[in-house]
Design a protein around this motif. Structure first.
Motif, PDB file in Angstrom:
ATOM      1  N   GLU A  19      48.408  32.039  -3.010  1.00  0.00           N
ATOM      2  CA  GLU A  19      48.868  32.648  -4.257  1.00  0.00           C
ATOM      3  C   GLU A  19      48.235  34.020  -4.454  1.00  0.00           C
ATOM      4  O   GLU A  19      48.906  34.962  -4.879  1.00  0.00           O
ATOM      5  N   ASN A  22      50.012  36.423  -2.279  1.00  0.00           N
ATOM      6  CA  ASN A  22      51.323  36.727  -2.855  1.00  0.00           C
ATOM      7  C   ASN A  22      51.226  37.770  -3.961  1.00  0.00           C
ATOM      8  O   ASN A  22      52.159  38.558  -4.160  1.00  0.00           O
ATOM      9  N   GLN A  23      50.112  37.774  -4.670  1.00  0.00           N
ATOM     10  CA  GLN A  23      49.919  38.714  -5.777  1.00  0.00           C
ATOM     11  C   GLN A  23      49.140  39.971  -5.359  1.00  0.00           C
ATOM     12  O   GLN A  23      48.864  40.836  -6.186  1.00  0.00           O
ATOM     13  N   VAL A 126      45.908  32.243 -10.802  1.00  0.00           N
ATOM     14  CA  VAL A 126      45.897  31.808  -9.403  1.00  0.00           C
ATOM     15  C   VAL A 126      45.373  30.377  -9.298  1.00  0.00           C
ATOM     16  O   VAL A 126      45.937  29.550  -8.580  1.00  0.00           O
ATOM     17  N   ALA A 129      48.069  28.032 -10.516  1.00  0.00           N
ATOM     18  CA  ALA A 129      49.127  27.888  -9.506  1.00  0.00           C
ATOM     19  C   ALA A 129      48.680  26.969  -8.374  1.00  0.00           C
ATOM     20  O   ALA A 129      49.462  26.145  -7.879  1.00  0.00           O
TER      21      ALA A 129
END
Length: 138
Positions: A19, A22-23, A126, A129
């Motif tokens: 995650e 991804n960010q 994060v 998630a």
């Protein structure tokens, strides 16, 4: 047994790392059991050197109080001396900052997970998630 195994902790850290990637974030993660003992800690490449310790403190705080670490931060604003005493009594583990969430396994408190390296809100997002991705809830 707490339900928090090394395998589960590793899966939570891996989900957090994915995650974060991804960010576009470089974070450190910590997972502790219900007693606040370290199960897993990881620092992504290029995450700041201090972030593992901060993530550990956030995870410890979330586990100890069975609530988001940020909830302790809100309390600490009005209870500065008390927060300082808790910090001293816990040898600095008490970290009342956003970015740590409790871990529930089958509805039972099993520990905490913390992240550090971005804004507190990003750290917590994060972690949330990762918990949702692995456990289905945060």
């Amino acid at each position: 047994m707490s339900g928090l195994t090394l395998d589960l902790a590793r899966r939570l850290v891996e989900a957090g790392e994915q995650e974060a990637r991804n960010q576009g974030l470089k974070l450190s993660f910590a997972v502790v059991d219900a007693g606040g003992h370290v199960v897993a800690v990881a620092r992504m490449d290029d995450a700041d050197w201090i972030t593992p310790e901060i993530a550990l403190g956030k995870a410890w705080t979330a586990s100890a109080f069975r609530a988001p670490s940020d909830a302790q931060g809100k309390k600490a604003k009005d209870l500065v001396a008390f927060a300082g005493a808790i910090s001293a009594a816990t040898h600095g583990r008490y970290t009342p900052q956003i970015g740590g969430l409790p871990i529930l396994v089958d509805g039972t408190p099993a520990g905490g997970m913390g992240a550090s390296g971005a804004t507190g809100q990003e750290d917590e997002a994060v972690v949330r998630a990762a918990l949702e991705g692995v456990l289905g809830a945060a």
